[in-house]
Design a protein around this motif. Structure first.
Motif, PDB file in Angstrom:
ATOM      1  N   ILE A 401       0.852  -1.199   0.000  1.00  0.00           N
ATOM      2  CA  ILE A 401       0.000   0.000   0.000  1.00  0.00           C
ATOM      3  C   ILE A 401       0.887   1.247   0.000  1.00  0.00           C
ATOM      4  CG2 ILE A 401      -1.918   1.187   1.114  1.00  0.00           C
ATOM      5  CD1 ILE A 401      -2.576  -1.399   2.585  1.00  0.00           C
ATOM      6  N   ILE A 402       1.921   1.222   0.840  1.00  0.00           N
ATOM      7  CA  ILE A 402       2.845   2.365   0.907  1.00  0.00           C
ATOM      8  C   ILE A 402       3.534   2.550  -0.435  1.00  0.00           C
ATOM      9  CG2 ILE A 402       4.920   3.271   2.026  1.00  0.00           C
ATOM     10  CD1 ILE A 402       4.075   1.758   4.540  1.00  0.00           C
ATOM     11  N   ASN A 403       3.899   1.447  -1.074  1.00  0.00           N
ATOM     12  CA  ASN A 403       4.560   1.547  -2.384  1.00  0.00           C
ATOM     13  C   ASN A 403       3.647   2.179  -3.421  1.00  0.00           C
ATOM     14  OD1 ASN A 403       6.860   0.350  -1.363  1.00  0.00           O
ATOM     15  ND2 ASN A 403       6.259  -1.737  -1.968  1.00  0.00           N
ATOM     16  N   TRP A 404       2.338   1.923  -3.278  1.00  0.00           N
ATOM     17  CA  TRP A 404       1.391   2.561  -4.198  1.00  0.00           C
ATOM     18  C   TRP A 404       1.458   4.079  -4.059  1.00  0.00           C
ATOM     19  CZ3 TRP A 404      -2.834   5.787  -4.112  1.00  0.00           C
ATOM     20  CH2 TRP A 404      -3.666   5.797  -5.223  1.00  0.00           C
ATOM     21  N   PHE A 405       1.583   4.541  -2.820  1.00  0.00           N
ATOM     22  CA  PHE A 405       1.632   5.991  -2.584  1.00  0.00           C
ATOM     23  C   PHE A 405       2.966   6.617  -2.995  1.00  0.00           C
ATOM     24  CE2 PHE A 405      -2.060   5.127   0.117  1.00  0.00           C
ATOM     25  CZ  PHE A 405      -2.853   6.223  -0.172  1.00  0.00           C
ATOM     26  N   LEU A 406       3.974   5.768  -3.289  1.00  0.00           N
ATOM     27  CA  LEU A 406       5.234   6.304  -3.822  1.00  0.00           C
ATOM     28  C   LEU A 406       5.033   6.899  -5.207  1.00  0.00           C
ATOM     29  CD1 LEU A 406       7.762   3.526  -2.721  1.00  0.00           C
ATOM     30  CD2 LEU A 406       7.704   5.896  -1.909  1.00  0.00           C
ATOM     31  N   GLU A 407       4.026   6.386  -5.900  1.00  0.00           N
ATOM     32  CA  GLU A 407       3.787   6.837  -7.273  1.00  0.00           C
ATOM     33  C   GLU A 407       2.473   7.583  -7.448  1.00  0.00           C
ATOM     34  OE1 GLU A 407       4.042   3.443  -9.762  1.00  0.00           O
ATOM     35  OE2 GLU A 407       6.101   2.943  -9.182  1.00  0.00           O
ATOM     36  N   HIS A 408       1.641   7.531  -6.407  1.00  0.00           N
ATOM     37  CA  HIS A 408       0.325   8.164  -6.536  1.00  0.00           C
ATOM     38  C   HIS A 408       0.018   9.000  -5.292  1.00  0.00           C
ATOM     39  CE1 HIS A 408       0.225   4.281  -8.711  1.00  0.00           C
ATOM     40  NE2 HIS A 408      -0.495   4.930  -9.620  1.00  0.00           N
ATOM     41  N   GLU A 409      -0.928   9.868  -5.441  1.00  0.00           N
ATOM     42  CA  GLU A 409      -1.532  10.537  -4.289  1.00  0.00           C
ATOM     43  C   GLU A 409      -3.027  10.597  -4.513  1.00  0.00           C
ATOM     44  OE1 GLU A 409      -1.267  15.155  -4.416  1.00  0.00           O
ATOM     45  OE2 GLU A 409       0.691  14.426  -5.088  1.00  0.00           O
TER      46      GLU A 409
END
Length: 486
Positions: A401-409
């Motif tokens: 989930i955290i990795n998703w937020f590395l590329e998105h907001e």
């Protein structure tokens, strides 16, 4: 013939009516309730093995009772329910100011009536709902308020001397003869007023402006007190405490399910709110956890307590926040969202007493901290633990989930309609899969709330950033933004 249809003392004697004291009434009716396995204190939750048994023991012992506990612990609610243990009706000498028992008159008025009329003395019937008197103790309460005083107008109108007992104006306590009399916040009474209660509790001897009356008042006293008051505003004088038969300690719910039951019972929700707003059970757990966190928070004065009314008001505000959003969007149905918890702040800030450090931080910031602490506690009780520190290359359940937020907001507008809200959450696929993996199949309404909660939980644990500006809430990874800015 219904007993409450009897209108004279003679008729009352003919049917074999037996008079009894109020303490015996309470005792006899409690015994009958216990034998019938009947719950005498409905709507009182969490006290089944603590307060209620002690209260019943005090009633069986025919004691006056002091309920000692912090605010919002149902002390007054318990006292008011005692009337259910009284007989439905009792006979009273008609016209008596102090509910004289025709078998045992104590006022000069009732004695004269019985002497003059004998068995023809008229009587009336007093329902148990009228046999409850309550006084909030405040520093301005006087002896005259509670016990009585000389009434010069009555003396003038009746052309009586001040030496005549008939000029006395009875106070609240004599007028509550044969009733339950409750004094709330007893330590707030001035010491000299407390002293005036000594003889009433012990001997039934009251004195009014020089009249030494042997009025054997028949009362069940129930006092409520807050331990904080012993040091902050006053105290219960020792001789008075000595005359109170049982002192019973109340407490806050020790189980979140009990807290939920109390909140649902007491919250004033409309039928429309219940019908059109879905409240996930986990959302209610989270709200109750806020109160639990408040009772153990370093910024909040534990001696003052955190009332159950905090949860009740917060729950009402939570639902109303969702209702307002639904109305603005022109929708007929909605459900609680994590952003709705911001709406409970006004219901909490006025119900917590802050320590000095809390005052410095501010009530709103303390409330937001309580929300974050509740989110952390609720997360750890339901999902895999989020560790502050991990070993190199150690994987955690939420990493994807955290990795998703590395590329998105992702941006949430507080007043987004249902479709916009769900579309936003659908974008965070790793969070959706995380909920399904750890909770199994859940309804869509529950799934969206849990997904929303996971995102807020990661921000509470400082794994991603949450930035609130006006009615917009942004979630992103701060480190990725730092790299992009280089």
């Amino acid at each position: 013939m219904q007993i409450n249809k009897i209108s004279t003392f003679g008729e009352l004697k003919e049917v074999g009516y037996q008079s009894k004291s109020i303490k015996n009434e309470l005792r006899d009716n409690l015994i009958a309730a216990i034998k019938a396995r009947k719950n005498s204190f409905t709507g009182i939750h969490g006290y089944e093995t603590t307060v209620i048994p002690q209260l019943e023991q005090g009633i069986l012992a025919k004691h006056n009772i002091n309920l000692l506990g912090l605010r919002g612990q149902a002390k007054t609610k318990i006292a008011r329910q005692l009337i259910e243990l009284l007989d439905e009706y009792i006979p009273v000498v008609k016209g008596s100011e102090i509910n004289d028992d025709p078998f045992n008159p104590i006022s000069s008025y009732a004695k004269n009536q019985l002497n003059e009329n004998g068995d023809a003395t008229p009587i009336t019937w007093l329902h148990r709902s009228k046999r409850f008197a309550e006084k909030l103790a405040t520093p301005d309460v006087t002896v005259a308020d509670l016990i009585g005083d000389i009434d010069p107008i009555k003396a003038s109108n009746l052309k009586l001397s001040y030496a005549d007992e008939r000029v006395i104006h009875y106070g609240m306590i004599p007028r509550a003869n044969r009733c339950i009399f409750v004094i709330n916040e007893l330590p707030d009474l001035q010491a000299r007023i407390q002293v005036a209660l000594f003889n009433i509790l012990q001997e039934g001897d009251i004195q009014i402006r020089g009249f030494n009356l042997r009025l054997q008042l028949d009362l069940e006293f129930v006092f409520t007190a807050n331990p904080e008051d012993y040091t902050n505003r006053g105290s219960i004088v020792t001789p008075l405490k000595d005359r109170i038969g049982s002192q019973i300690l109340t407490h806050y719910p020790n189980d979140i399910n009990i807290s939920k039951t109390i909140t649902k019972q007491e919250a004033q929700l409309t039928d429309s709110q219940k019908e059109h707003i879905h409240i996930p059970d986990f959302a209610h757990n989270l709200l109750e956890q806020i109160a639990i966190e408040a009772r153990d928070n370093e910024y909040i004065d534990a001696k003052s307590g955190v009332s159950a009314r905090l949860s009740i008001s917060a729950f009402e505000n939570l639902v109303s926040t969702a209702e307002r959003r639904m109305l603005l969007a022109g929708e007929k149905q909605t459900q609680i969202r994590m952003s709705d918890f911001i709406g409970i702040i006004p219901a909490i800030t006025g119900k917590i007493e802050l320590m000095y450090e809390g005052e410095e931080l501010g009530a709103e910031q303390v409330t937001l901290q309580l929300l974050e602490n509740a989110i952390k506690s609720s997360y750890n009780a339901t999902f895999p633990e989020i560790k502050k520190l991990t070993k190199k290359d150690e994987e955690q359940a939420h990493d994807h989930i955290i990795n998703w937020f590395l590329e998105h907001e992702i941006d949430f507008i507080v007043d987004d309609n249902n479709q916009e809200y769900m579309s936003n959450l659908d974008k965070v696929e790793p969070a959706v899969e995380f909920v399904k993996k750890h909770l199994g199949q859940v309804e869509d309404k529950e799934l969206y709330f849990y997904t929303d909660f996971i995102i807020w939980a990661l921000s509470a644990f400082n794994k991603i950033d949450r930035i609130s500006i006006d009615n917009k809430i942004n979630f992103k990874d701060s480190f990725s933004n730092y790299i992009n800015d280089l």
